[in-house]
Design a protein around this motif. Structure first.
Motif, short mmCIF file in Angstrom:
data_model
loop_
_atom_site.label_atom_id
_atom_site.label_comp_id
_atom_site.label_asym_id
_atom_site.label_seq_id
_atom_site.Cartn_x
_atom_site.Cartn_y
_atom_site.Cartn_z
N ARG A 43 20.89 -3.06 12.81
CA ARG A 43 21.68 -3.02 11.56
C ARG A 43 20.76 -2.85 10.36
N VAL A 44 19.63 -3.58 10.37
CA VAL A 44 18.67 -3.47 9.28
C VAL A 44 18.07 -2.06 9.23
N LEU A 45 17.69 -1.54 10.39
CA LEU A 45 17.10 -0.20 10.42
C LEU A 45 18.09 0.84 9.90
N ARG A 46 19.37 0.72 10.26
CA ARG A 46 20.37 1.65 9.75
C ARG A 46 20.52 1.51 8.24
N HIS A 47 20.53 0.27 7.75
CA HIS A 47 20.61 0.01 6.32
C HIS A 47 19.44 0.66 5.60
N CYS A 48 18.25 0.53 6.16
CA CYS A 48 17.05 1.10 5.54
C CYS A 48 17.11 2.62 5.53
N ALA A 49 17.43 3.20 6.67
CA ALA A 49 17.49 4.66 6.76
C ALA A 49 18.52 5.23 5.78
N ASP A 50 19.68 4.57 5.68
CA ASP A 50 20.72 5.04 4.78
C ASP A 50 20.36 4.83 3.31
N SER A 51 19.39 3.92 3.06
CA SER A 51 18.99 3.62 1.68
C SER A 51 17.81 4.46 1.22
N GLY A 52 17.36 5.38 2.06
CA GLY A 52 16.25 6.24 1.67
C GLY A 52 14.87 5.71 2.04
N VAL A 53 14.83 4.59 2.75
CA VAL A 53 13.55 4.08 3.24
C VAL A 53 13.02 5.02 4.32
N ILE A 83 0.84 -1.20 0.00
CA ILE A 83 0.00 0.00 0.00
C ILE A 83 0.87 1.25 0.00
N LEU A 84 1.91 1.26 0.83
CA LEU A 84 2.78 2.43 0.91
C LEU A 84 3.56 2.63 -0.39
N LYS A 85 4.04 1.55 -0.98
CA LYS A 85 4.77 1.66 -2.24
C LYS A 85 3.88 2.28 -3.32
N ALA A 86 2.63 1.81 -3.40
CA ALA A 86 1.70 2.34 -4.40
C ALA A 86 1.40 3.81 -4.16
N ALA A 87 1.56 4.25 -2.90
CA ALA A 87 1.33 5.66 -2.56
C ALA A 87 2.58 6.51 -2.76
N GLY A 88 3.63 5.91 -3.32
CA GLY A 88 4.85 6.65 -3.61
C GLY A 88 5.88 6.67 -2.49
N ILE A 89 5.73 5.79 -1.52
CA ILE A 89 6.64 5.74 -0.37
C ILE A 89 7.65 4.62 -0.55
N LYS A 90 8.91 4.90 -0.23
CA LYS A 90 9.91 3.83 -0.22
C LYS A 90 9.81 3.12 1.11
N ALA A 91 9.26 1.91 1.10
CA ALA A 91 8.95 1.19 2.33
C ALA A 91 9.67 -0.15 2.37
N ALA A 92 9.92 -0.61 3.59
CA ALA A 92 10.57 -1.90 3.81
C ALA A 92 9.64 -2.79 4.63
N VAL A 93 9.85 -4.09 4.51
CA VAL A 93 9.10 -5.09 5.28
C VAL A 93 10.12 -6.06 5.86
N LEU A 94 10.00 -6.34 7.16
CA LEU A 94 10.95 -7.22 7.83
C LEU A 94 10.20 -8.26 8.65
N GLY A 95 10.55 -9.53 8.45
CA GLY A 95 9.86 -10.56 9.23
C GLY A 95 10.22 -11.96 8.79
N THR A 96 9.25 -12.85 8.82
CA THR A 96 9.44 -14.26 8.54
C THR A 96 10.13 -14.51 7.20
N LEU A 97 9.82 -13.69 6.21
CA LEU A 97 10.37 -13.89 4.86
C LEU A 97 11.63 -13.06 4.61
N GLY A 98 12.20 -12.46 5.67
CA GLY A 98 13.41 -11.68 5.52
C GLY A 98 13.12 -10.20 5.32
N LEU A 99 14.06 -9.49 4.72
CA LEU A 99 13.92 -8.06 4.48
C LEU A 99 13.57 -7.81 3.02
N TRP A 100 12.53 -6.98 2.83
CA TRP A 100 12.09 -6.57 1.49
C TRP A 100 12.06 -5.05 1.44
#
Length: 506
Positions: A167-177, A127-144
């Motif tokens: 580490r993941v949150l830093r990676h996301c923030a630095d990647s523009g998420v 939903i966020l991606k379709a709204a133009g947001i760079k979003a990440a998902v983290l959980g059972t299936l890994g990081l997307w």
């Protein structure tokens, strides 16, 4: 990098020895992950005590060892000995500080519930991606990130520990998420894995029977789930689940969601007939083609929409995302041949199995044939209940193995069959999961649905401490390809959009 003194600043602790101004190059509670300059945090785990791993941490170059025991161990004079009240809490704090408190730079949406966490987090991301947001998902299936799987080396856990989370949150923030939706499991909440992570929204989906044994009972399980309310700036509740409302009683909910309209800050998604959904909030209402099936997935969509709306996105701006919702891997993942539909789903709790079977019952043109088992070393009380549910909704049931772990597979199967009065013409036991899947598909005729439940996306089967490669979907697809190769008549279709003809990809 951060100096050790900065890491300990304003934290209740005592420190002696070593260099208090040493440069910290890592924080971990796993001695094998220690690199020169690391802080090693000693924690008592479920199976082992971290104290036994101090020698390895020292050999690998730890500059400080942190403990919360009354009698800290003797350390070399060049290594700082740090004593804290709670090692797990310190670990979460230290990891956040080491990575520069990345959660403060993100909108973090944490989703908890016995069932649906993976689906809802991925729906939020879509939903966020379709709204133009760079979003990440983290959980059972890994990081997307933006719908693409990221290969950054994560443990196979629903909620990763703070050493990986930060580490993941830093990676996301630095990647523009800017936004990340993550799964908050009961074990992760109880273990403090989300400690010192700023959570913007906490979403409560449902309460069912799972992990009771690992928590020491239902009360402890509920306490673990409730922790998310205290960690979150605002919470979002499932108004259709009385257990959720009771769990969060006294907590101020920012938004609620459900399957029917209501006033106030309430998001709803309901069946509008003719393959359509109606979604709305207050006087705002939109009609859209139903992207996925099942009442439970309408509720999952409502939860995801509530999270987006609570963050300032209007329902109409979320419409494109709603229309294009796709279930993640291992959730109602479908393939088929000659009019037989084969569906793989992660449903491994009574509520989840019932929800999936109820959904399939509404669309089945023929029989439902169910293949499932229950995991070993987990919640034995749910086994007969799941057997009863499978038998009620299915014309035929194959009870098989599902990660027996250290239990006898035959005993687990016997426990399940106890809910349906034992084996019979329509309720059969086959401990070999691959053989059970093949027999269920062989039994099916045109118009039938074969449901393979319990493992979903999982790529391994654990028996007697040994994990071997195993995928329900791949086993089913291979068997269908074998059938097609022998008949030479039909094509095999899978929901990933690839068509198979004689085993060759077009």
């Amino acid at each position: 990098m951060i100096l050790l003194c900065e890491l300990l600043k304003n934290w209740p602790c005592t420190a002696s020895g070593g260099n208090i101004r040493a440069e910290v190059r890592g924080v971990t509670d796993h001695s094998a992950e220690v690199v020169p300059g690391s802080v090693f945090v000693v924690r008592k785990g479920r199976r082992s005590d971290g104290t036994a791993h101090i020698p390895e941490a020292l050999r690998n170059g730890a500059v400080a060892v942190v403990t919360d025991t009354p009698d800290p161990p003797e350390l070399p004079p060049d290594v700082a000995a740090v004593s804290v009240p709670d090692a797990a809490d310190f670990l979460a704090h230290a990891c956040s500080a080491f990575y520069g408190h990345p959660s403060r730079e993100l909108e973090v949406i944490a989703v908890t519930g016995t069932n649906g966490k993976t689906t809802v987090t991925h729906f939020i991301g879509q939903i966020l991606k379709a709204a133009g947001i760079k979003a990440a998902v983290l959980g059972t299936l890994g990081l997307w990130v933006d719908g693409e799987k990221q290969d950054i080396g994560l443990p196979a856990l629903t909620t990763v520990p703070p050493t990986h989370l930060q580490r993941v949150l830093r990676h996301c923030a630095d990647s523009g998420v800017t936004h990340i939706a993550l799964e908050a499991s009961s074990l992760g909440l109880e273990g403090g894995r989300l400690g010192h992570c700023r959570i913007t929204r906490g979403v409560f989906l449902n309460i069912g029977k799972d992990h009771y044994g690992e928590h020491g009972g239902e009360a402890a399980y509920l306490r673990a789930k409730a922790r998310l309310a205290d960690l979150s700036d605002r919470i979002i509740l499932n108004r259709d689940d009385p257990a959720i409302l009771k769990l969060c009683e006294g907590k101020s909910a920012g938004w609620t969601f459900g399957g029917s309209p209501d006033g106030g800050n309430h998001i709803w998604v309901e069946d509008a007939g003719s393959g359509s959904w109606a979604a709305g909030c207050g006087d705002e209402r939109t009609l859209l083609p139903a992207p996925v099936g099942g009442k439970h997935n309408r509720l999952n969509a409502a939860a995801s929409l509530a999270a987006a709306v609570s963050l300032g996105f209007g329902i109409r701006s979320c419409r494109a995302g709603l229309e294009g919702l796709k279930l993640p891997e291992g959730r109602m993942q479908e393939t088929g041949l000659s009019g037989v539909r084969v569906i793989v789903d992660y449903a491994h709790t009574p509520d989840a199995l019932k929800a999936v079977l109820e959904s399939l019952a509404l669309e089945a043109g023929g029989r439902i044939i169910t293949v499932f088992g229950c995991g070993g070393d987990r919640d034995k009380e749910k086994r007969p209940e799941m057997g009863e549910i499978a038998a009620f909704y299915s014309s035929s049931v194959w009870v098989t193995s599902d990660n027996p772990r250290n239990e006898d597979p035959l005993q687990i199967i016997s426990d399940i069959l106890g809910g349906i009065g034992g084996e019979g013409p329509n309720h059969r036991a086959e401990p070999d999961r691959e053989l059970a899947i093949r027999r269920a598909i062989a039994e099916a005729a045109h118009g039938d649905i074969v449901l393979i439940a319990g493992k979903g996306h999982e790529s391994g089967q654990t028996t007697a401490g040994v994990t071997r490669p195993f995928s329900d979907f791949e086993v089913a697809r291979r068997h269908l390809e074998d059938i097609h190769s022998n008949s030479g008549s039909d094509t095999v279709q899978s929901t990933d959009g690839i068509w198979y003809d004689g085993g060759e990809m077009e």
